[in-house]
Design a protein around this motif. Structure first.
Motif, PDB file in Angstrom:
ATOM      1  N   THR A 185      11.256   5.312  11.630  1.00 17.21           N
ATOM      2  CA  THR A 185       9.832   5.415  11.333  1.00 17.21           C
ATOM      3  C   THR A 185       9.060   4.668  12.410  1.00 17.21           C
ATOM      4  OG1 THR A 185      10.169   5.576   8.941  1.00 17.21           O
ATOM      5  CG2 THR A 185       8.008   4.850   9.697  1.00 17.21           C
ATOM      6  N   LEU A 186       8.188   5.371  13.100  1.00 19.95           N
ATOM      7  CA  LEU A 186       7.368   4.753  14.139  1.00 19.95           C
ATOM      8  C   LEU A 186       6.063   4.267  13.516  1.00 19.95           C
ATOM      9  CD1 LEU A 186       6.776   4.084  17.110  1.00 19.95           C
ATOM     10  CD2 LEU A 186       5.820   6.388  17.346  1.00 19.95           C
ATOM     11  N   VAL A 187       5.719   3.006  13.758  1.00 21.22           N
ATOM     12  CA  VAL A 187       4.480   2.425  13.249  1.00 21.22           C
ATOM     13  C   VAL A 187       3.556   2.145  14.430  1.00 21.22           C
ATOM     14  CG1 VAL A 187       3.430   0.534  11.965  1.00 21.22           C
ATOM     15  CG2 VAL A 187       5.676   1.422  11.284  1.00 21.22           C
ATOM     16  N   LEU A 188       2.322   2.625  14.310  1.00 23.52           N
ATOM     17  CA  LEU A 188       1.302   2.431  15.334  1.00 23.52           C
ATOM     18  C   LEU A 188       0.140   1.644  14.742  1.00 23.52           C
ATOM     19  CD1 LEU A 188       1.056   6.164  16.529  1.00 23.52           C
ATOM     20  CD2 LEU A 188       2.570   4.416  17.481  1.00 23.52           C
ATOM     21  N   ILE A 189      -0.507   0.850  15.558  1.00 25.61           N
ATOM     22  CA  ILE A 189      -1.791   0.255  15.207  1.00 25.61           C
ATOM     23  C   ILE A 189      -2.805   0.754  16.219  1.00 25.61           C
ATOM     24  CG2 ILE A 189      -3.124  -1.881  15.032  1.00 25.61           C
ATOM     25  CD1 ILE A 189      -0.742  -3.238  13.877  1.00 25.61           C
ATOM     26  N   VAL A 201      11.276   0.520   5.869  1.00 23.74           N
ATOM     27  CA  VAL A 201      10.636   1.715   5.329  1.00 23.74           C
ATOM     28  C   VAL A 201      11.468   2.930   5.712  1.00 23.74           C
ATOM     29  CG1 VAL A 201       9.101   1.938   7.349  1.00 23.74           C
ATOM     30  CG2 VAL A 201       8.488   3.042   5.186  1.00 23.74           C
ATOM     31  N   PHE A 202      11.675   3.813   4.739  1.00 29.80           N
ATOM     32  CA  PHE A 202      12.463   5.032   4.941  1.00 29.80           C
ATOM     33  C   PHE A 202      11.576   6.228   4.596  1.00 29.80           C
ATOM     34  CE2 PHE A 202      15.069   1.591   3.239  1.00 29.80           C
ATOM     35  CZ  PHE A 202      16.059   1.449   4.208  1.00 29.80           C
ATOM     36  N   ILE A 203      11.315   7.091   5.558  1.00 25.05           N
ATOM     37  CA  ILE A 203      10.530   8.304   5.326  1.00 25.05           C
ATOM     38  C   ILE A 203      11.455   9.505   5.353  1.00 25.05           C
ATOM     39  CG2 ILE A 203       8.720   9.812   6.227  1.00 25.05           C
ATOM     40  CD1 ILE A 203       7.231   7.432   7.196  1.00 25.05           C
ATOM     41  N   GLY A 214       8.175  13.877   9.619  1.00 28.31           N
ATOM     42  CA  GLY A 214       8.976  14.696  10.517  1.00 28.31           C
ATOM     43  C   GLY A 214       8.873  14.207  11.951  1.00 28.31           C
ATOM     44  N   PRO A 215       9.728  14.715  12.853  1.00 27.48           N
ATOM     45  CA  PRO A 215       9.757  14.258  14.247  1.00 27.48           C
ATOM     46  C   PRO A 215       8.444  14.540  14.982  1.00 27.48           C
ATOM     47  CG  PRO A 215      11.764  15.454  13.709  1.00 27.48           C
ATOM     48  CD  PRO A 215      10.815  15.676  12.572  1.00 27.48           C
ATOM     49  N   ARG A 216       7.995  13.581  15.792  1.00 24.78           N
ATOM     50  CA  ARG A 216       6.806  13.713  16.641  1.00 24.78           C
ATOM     51  C   ARG A 216       7.098  13.101  18.008  1.00 24.78           C
ATOM     52  NH1 ARG A 216       3.488  17.638  15.031  1.00 24.78           N
ATOM     53  NH2 ARG A 216       4.777  18.119  13.231  1.00 24.78           N
ATOM     54  N   ALA A 217       8.304  13.358  18.522  1.00 27.82           N
ATOM     55  CA  ALA A 217       8.691  12.802  19.814  1.00 27.82           C
ATOM     56  C   ALA A 217       7.822  13.327  20.943  1.00 27.82           C
ATOM     57  CB  ALA A 217      10.163  13.107  20.100  1.00 27.82           C
ATOM     58  N   THR A 218       7.301  14.551  20.822  1.00 29.05           N
ATOM     59  CA  THR A 218       6.487  15.112  21.903  1.00 29.05           C
ATOM     60  C   THR A 218       5.207  14.323  22.110  1.00 29.05           C
ATOM     61  OG1 THR A 218       5.599  16.684  20.286  1.00 29.05           O
ATOM     62  CG2 THR A 218       7.378  17.454  21.715  1.00 29.05           C
ATOM     63  N   LEU A 247       0.814  -1.212   0.000  1.00 27.28           N
ATOM     64  CA  LEU A 247       0.000   0.000   0.000  1.00 27.28           C
ATOM     65  C   LEU A 247       0.847   1.261   0.000  1.00 27.28           C
ATOM     66  CD1 LEU A 247      -2.904  -0.663   2.540  1.00 27.28           C
ATOM     67  CD2 LEU A 247      -3.156   0.165   0.208  1.00 27.28           C
ATOM     68  N   LEU A 248       1.928   1.241   0.763  1.00 26.86           N
ATOM     69  CA  LEU A 248       2.707   2.461   0.991  1.00 26.86           C
ATOM     70  C   LEU A 248       3.652   2.810  -0.154  1.00 26.86           C
ATOM     71  CD1 LEU A 248       3.698   1.930   4.736  1.00 26.86           C
ATOM     72  CD2 LEU A 248       1.849   3.350   3.839  1.00 26.86           C
ATOM     73  N   ARG A 249       4.040   1.818  -0.951  1.00 30.84           N
ATOM     74  CA  ARG A 249       5.151   2.038  -1.868  1.00 30.84           C
ATOM     75  C   ARG A 249       4.839   2.973  -3.021  1.00 30.84           C
ATOM     76  NH1 ARG A 249       5.625  -3.136  -5.835  1.00 30.84           N
ATOM     77  NH2 ARG A 249       3.408  -3.579  -6.065  1.00 30.84           N
ATOM     78  N   PHE A 250       3.560   3.307  -3.279  1.00 23.83           N
ATOM     79  CA  PHE A 250       3.228   4.178  -4.399  1.00 23.83           C
ATOM     80  C   PHE A 250       3.120   5.650  -3.990  1.00 23.83           C
ATOM     81  CE2 PHE A 250       2.169   0.150  -6.320  1.00 23.83           C
ATOM     82  CZ  PHE A 250       2.591   0.341  -7.630  1.00 23.83           C
ATOM     83  N   TYR A 251       3.650   5.987  -2.811  1.00 25.22           N
ATOM     84  CA  TYR A 251       3.663   7.373  -2.362  1.00 25.22           C
ATOM     85  C   TYR A 251       5.110   7.821  -2.219  1.00 25.22           C
ATOM     86  CZ  TYR A 251      -1.232   6.466  -1.302  1.00 25.22           C
ATOM     87  OH  TYR A 251      -2.557   6.117  -1.399  1.00 25.22           O
ATOM     88  N   ALA A 252       5.482   8.889  -2.937  1.00 27.08           N
ATOM     89  CA  ALA A 252       6.852   9.384  -2.902  1.00 27.08           C
ATOM     90  C   ALA A 252       7.206   9.812  -1.480  1.00 27.08           C
ATOM     91  CB  ALA A 252       7.003  10.563  -3.858  1.00 27.08           C
ATOM     92  N   GLY A 253       8.472   9.598  -1.130  1.00 21.84           N
ATOM     93  CA  GLY A 253       8.930   9.952   0.208  1.00 21.84           C
ATOM     94  C   GLY A 253       8.777   8.834   1.207  1.00 21.84           C
ATOM     95  N   ILE A 254       8.091   7.728   0.787  1.00 21.49           N
ATOM     96  CA  ILE A 254       7.999   6.535   1.625  1.00 21.49           C
ATOM     97  C   ILE A 254       8.668   5.417   0.834  1.00 21.49           C
ATOM     98  CG2 ILE A 254       6.473   4.989   2.894  1.00 21.49           C
ATOM     99  CD1 ILE A 254       4.341   7.177   2.782  1.00 21.49           C
ATOM    100  N   GLU A 255       9.958   5.220   1.055  1.00 21.34           N
ATOM    101  CA  GLU A 255      10.732   4.260   0.280  1.00 21.34           C
ATOM    102  C   GLU A 255      10.837   2.939   1.033  1.00 21.34           C
ATOM    103  OE1 GLU A 255      14.143   6.143  -2.062  1.00 21.34           O
ATOM    104  OE2 GLU A 255      13.963   7.447  -0.314  1.00 21.34           O
ATOM    105  N   LEU A 256      10.794   1.842   0.279  1.00 22.68           N
ATOM    106  CA  LEU A 256      10.857   0.515   0.869  1.00 22.68           C
ATOM    107  C   LEU A 256      12.101  -0.221   0.408  1.00 22.68           C
ATOM    108  CD1 LEU A 256       7.153  -0.667   0.454  1.00 22.68           C
ATOM    109  CD2 LEU A 256       8.207   0.397   2.446  1.00 22.68           C
ATOM    110  N   GLY A 257      12.706  -0.957   1.319  1.00 22.75           N
ATOM    111  CA  GLY A 257      13.747  -1.914   0.992  1.00 22.75           C
ATOM    112  C   GLY A 257      13.219  -3.287   1.379  1.00 22.75           C
ATOM    113  N   ARG A 258      12.973  -4.133   0.361  1.00 19.38           N
ATOM    114  CA  ARG A 258      12.280  -5.394   0.622  1.00 19.38           C
ATOM    115  C   ARG A 258      13.100  -6.568   0.110  1.00 19.38           C
ATOM    116  NH1 ARG A 258       5.784  -5.998   0.338  1.00 19.38           N
ATOM    117  NH2 ARG A 258       5.659  -7.931   1.511  1.00 19.38           N
ATOM    118  N   ASN A 259      13.266  -7.579   0.986  1.00 20.25           N
ATOM    119  CA  ASN A 259      14.073  -8.752   0.638  1.00 20.25           C
ATOM    120  C   ASN A 259      13.240  -9.791  -0.102  1.00 20.25           C
ATOM    121  OD1 ASN A 259      15.992  -7.394   2.054  1.00 20.25           O
ATOM    122  ND2 ASN A 259      16.200  -8.883   3.696  1.00 20.25           N
TER     123      ASN A 259
END
Length: 603
Positions: free
Chosen positions: A101-105, A91-93, A136-140, A70-82
């Motif tokens: 990259t933080l992933v939440l469900i 995933v590289f943003i 971008g950063p969302r540590a807060t 799903l994510l790979r067709f949006y620029a700026g979200i690059e995937l490295g897949r084995n």
């Protein structure tokens, strides 16, 4: 083959219809309510941070097999897949590291507390209502790992439209089978939903030069419930994915061979929201997340179990201001065995945060600060400032500054060459932006950004192969990012483009597996009972480990669908239409031209 961003950007101008504001009586609004950018429900049109929302309609049209597709067709979200289905995926943003990259469900962190990022390949799209991506950063808001961005997967739940029953069957290339059944109930006092999904595929030879397929199997369950008790609302959520995957590892003689592993990913959460006054509400949530992998050919395994509780107070002062205060406590437990070396470690994490959302006249701002205490390296403060100025009713200028960090994980501290005294990796991000509405049906978001990350953790070895993890590296990325969205009558389009310079500041070289140019286009149109779409992604060349250069590529996917009466739909998909031979990780093949069909029922 070299890839250039310009043809795709220019081509989109031909493919996407021109729409004037005079046609606003037939327009579709582009302002869903999102939660990831501020932690509170906010109309997407009011969010100052760079935001991308992938809707349920887009998910269904894509017929993707997992979240990574799903994510790979949006620029700026690059995937490295084995390789293909179920294979390890990074995933590289915005040029960040894969563990930045933080992933939440449903707002719950699923990144493991060991090396590597979240298991995107194990998240079934059929269980997803929408995806919110904040760059971008969302540590807060979210603490560690939220440096390049945050991907929040919102799972499907019962809605106000009433009870329903859904089923889907998907099949296609590589002997792929995917089936799902979902039931939902919605009443005056509460709602509940339950979904079970199973996928099985033979896959294909993931490693170039080998001929043995790497299969994948996944069974996932998604359950959700809510109950109103007076003024309070109580919610319960469960997402669980488990199965096995074959991949190219090493046999007992250290020769390349297909091996396999079992995996389990799970999120369970319980939350309650209680209005305390007309403009004051409280939320408390408890959650538990698990990430476990067990090797079948050895005793090796790795497991992260994270249990936590969070509380927040939200004070709304009319339309002009909303203040949020929150506190959280998490216990993180890691157990692992790798080549005979065990890890058995736990740590406690305490956080406090305060956020003020302001809107006065033409000015808007989000000001946030957080305090985090991580057992093992101490505490730190982080901040976020987003400011917007409405130049006109349709034009907004944005300026942002934010900090972020990644705490050393258990592998960094106690794995091979581990160092318990490591400092966190530290990030700073600055950007300027323009948000432009073109009538009520089109929007443009243009960003210029600069990100610096210091104290990157790397393992350094001496001549005798004595290795130690140390804070030695740093990188910088500067770039320009464009997002264009359209929803008009029967047309829908999303165009994304990124030009960046992700640089290792120690060597001056381009960061591995990150392209300097990427662009993506998702375009669809309804034609009565039919719909048709095209997805395009283009990526410039990238460097990989060992000095390998991965060539640029452009991919096309075609999708189409037809309504079969009142309750059924048939969808078709052609992936990699022109059978492009490409790699996103050196030595690992990606799918050739392939075909899929999906039959769905809704009652």
């Amino acid at each position: 083959m070299k890839f250039s961003i310009q043809p795709l950007l220019l081509g989109s101008a031909v493919l996407v219809p021109a729409v004037s504001s005079a046609q606003s009586d037939a327009l579709v609004q582009l302002a869903p309510v999102v939660v990831t950018a501020t932690g509170n429900p906010t109309p997407a049109s009011e969010v100052l941070a760079p935001l991308l929302v992938i809707s349920r309609d887009e998910i269904e049209r894509s017929q993707a097999g997992d979240l990574a597709e799903l994510l790979r067709f949006y620029a700026g979200i690059e995937l490295g897949r084995n390789g293909g289905p179920g294979q390890a995926t990074s995933v590289f943003i915005r040029g960040g590291e894969s563990n930045h990259t933080l992933v939440l469900i449903d707002g719950v962190r699923v990144n493991p507390a060991t090396s590597g990022g979240a298991a995107l390949q194990n998240i079934a799209p059929d269980s997803i209502e929408r995806i919110e991506i904040v760059k971008g950063p969302r540590a807060t808001l979210y603490g560690s790992d939220a440096i390049g961005g945050v991907i929040n997967v919102i799972t499907r739940a019962a809605d106000a439209s009433g009870s329903s029953l859904d089923a889907s069957l998907r099949g296609g290339s590589f002997n792929t089978f995917d089936g799902s059944v979902r039931g939902a109930y919605a009443g005056e006092r509460g709602s509940a939903s339950l979904q079970v999904q199973h996928q099985n595929t033979d896959g294909f030879p993931a490693l170039r030069g080998f001929d043995q397929d790497t299969g994948y199997e996944r069974t996932s369950v998604n359950a959700d419930g809510s109950l109103k008790l007076g003024a309070a609302t109580i919610g319960a959520h469960l997402w669980d994915a488990r199965g096995d995957v074959e991949y190219y590892g090493y046999d007992d003689n250290f020769n390349r061979a297909v091996v396999s592993q079992d995996y389990r990913n799970q999120v369970a959460a319980l939350d309650a929201t209680l209005p305390l006054a007309e403009n004051l509400s409280a939320t408390i949530a408890a959650n538990r997340a698990q990430d476990r992998i067990e090797q079948k050919q050895s005793a090796d395994f790795v497991e992260t179990v994270r249990s936590g509780v969070n509380a927040a107070l939200v004070w709304s002062l009319g339309e002009a201001q909303r203040i949020t205060g929150g506190a959280g406590f998490v216990h993180e437990k890691v157990e692992a065995l790798s080549f005979g070396s065990p890890i058995d470690q736990g740590r406690d994490i305490t956080t406090l945060r305060l956020q003020d959302e302001l809107r006065y006249g033409r000015h808007s701002a989000v000001i946030a600060g957080s305090y985090s205490d991580y057992q093992g390296f101490g505490s730190r403060f982080d901040g976020t400032l987003d400011y917007g100025f409405d130049l006109t009713s349709s034009t907004r200028l944005v300026a942002s500054a934010a900090t972020g960090f990644r705490a050393p994980d258990a592998t960094d501290r106690y794995g091979f060459g581990g160092n318990p005294d490591l400092d966190p990796e530290k990030a700073r991000n600055y950007e300027l932006g323009l948000q432009q509405k073109l009538g009520e049906n089109q929007r443009v978001d243009l960003r210029v950004f600069r990100s610096d990350v210091d104290d990157l953790i790397n393992t350094v070895c001496d001549a005798d192969f004595n290795c130690t993890a140390v804070n030695v590296e740093k990188y910088r990325n500067e770039g320009v990012e464009l997002t264009y969205t359209l929803a008009w009558q029967q047309w829908s389009a999303t165009l994304t483009g990124l030009v960046q310079d992700p640089e290792d500041r120690g060597t001056g070289e381009q960061l591995l597996r990150r392209a300097k140019q990427t662009a993506g286009l998702k375009l669809s149109r309804r034609l009565g009972i039919f719909d048709a779409g095209v997805d395009v992604i283009g990526s410039a060349k990238r460097e990989d480990f060992g000095g390998v250069e991965l060539g640029g590529y452009t991919l096309f996917n075609l999708t189409g669908g037809v309504r079969l009466g009142e309750h059924a739909n048939l969808r078709l998909r052609v992936e990699n239409l022109f059978d492009k031979d490409y790699q996103t990780a050196a030595g690992y093949d990606q799918p050739e031209r392939s075909y899929y069909a999906t039959l769905t029922f809704h009652y």
